[in-house]
Design an enzyme around this catalytic site. Structure first.
Site, PDB file in Angstrom:
ATOM      1  N   HIS A  16       2.234  21.902  35.305  1.00 37.76           N
ATOM      2  CA  HIS A  16       3.638  21.632  35.622  1.00 37.76           C
ATOM      3  C   HIS A  16       3.760  20.394  36.492  1.00 37.76           C
ATOM      4  CE1 HIS A  16       7.820  22.200  36.483  1.00 37.76           C
ATOM      5  NE2 HIS A  16       7.858  23.405  35.943  1.00 37.76           N
ATOM      6  N   ALA A  17       4.385  19.351  35.977  1.00 33.94           N
ATOM      7  CA  ALA A  17       4.611  18.123  36.738  1.00 33.94           C
ATOM      8  C   ALA A  17       5.774  18.299  37.698  1.00 33.94           C
ATOM      9  CB  ALA A  17       4.902  16.973  35.773  1.00 33.94           C
TER      10      ALA A  17
END
Length: 216
Positions: A16-17
């Protein structure tokens, strides 16, 4: 994209950025190239944002009870989830640590649904957008009040490349903890193979002009 089945269920597990723009592009590619919709699991607070409910319904976003995830997969759909969630989005950094803790719910969903798990990682995704979540105040606010706020900056036109690992098939001999560990290792392997650590915004910008992959 050949790792994504043309029909039938699969669980896509991704890093997850700070802003998961890579995942949005992935969803679009699944629709365009595969003619399929991929359901997505989002954090509960997203559903509390005024005006977002209809948008979330259109994009097949669910808030993640295991029963609802299993139902989607047993219906033959694709499902995307990031075990790191908000914590990983806000508090991971350019060294790309996976902040999954002891989360195993996603693995139990895959076991209950008897579906393969496909690991996913996007090169340079932390260089596109950076979070100030590593500052102590924002981490304290989140851990104390579950207040998911940390300033994000960026929008840098860096080169993204999304990599999908080999599907991890359903194995009735694996429990949730063992499967979660195997999936985490698979995502970590994609990071180790394709991401130079620490990430560099300048290097990621320059990669728009050539196709050289990670230097070992």
């Amino acid at each position: 994209m050949e790792k994504i089945p043309n029909k039938g269920p699969a669980l896509i597990v991704y890093y997850h950025a700070a802003i998961p723009i890579d995942y949005y592009y992935f969803l679009a590619n699944v629709i365009i190239q595969k003619g399929r919709t991929c359901h997505s699991v989002a954090d509960h607070f997203i559903f509390k944002i005024p005006g977002f409910k209809l948008l979330l319904e259109v994009f097949s976003v669910i808030h993640g009870p295991q029963e609802e995830c299993v139902r989607a997969l047993k219906n033959g759909d694709l499902l995307g989830i990031s075990p790191g969630g908000v914590r990983e989005a806000l508090f991971s950094d350019e060294t790309y640590p996976l902040l999954w803790g002891k989360r195993r719910g996603f693995a139990q969903v895959a076991i209950d649904s008897q579906v393969p798990v496909i690991p996913m990682f996007t090169q340079n995704v932390r260089e596109g957008f950076r979070s100030l979540g590593t500052l102590r105040l924002f981490r304290w606010l989140y851990e104390r009040f579950r207040f998911p706020f940390a300033p994000v900056y960026g929008g840098f036109p860096v080169k993204f490349r999304t990599f999908l690992g080999d599907p991890i098939p359903y194995d009735p001999d694996l429990n949730a903890a063992e499967l979660a560990e195997r999936v985490q290792q698979a995502v970590q392997s994609l990071i180790d193979e394709h991401q130079k650590i620490p990430g560099s915004i300048l290097r990621a910008l320059l990669e728009r002009f050539h196709t050289k992959h990670k230097e070992h």
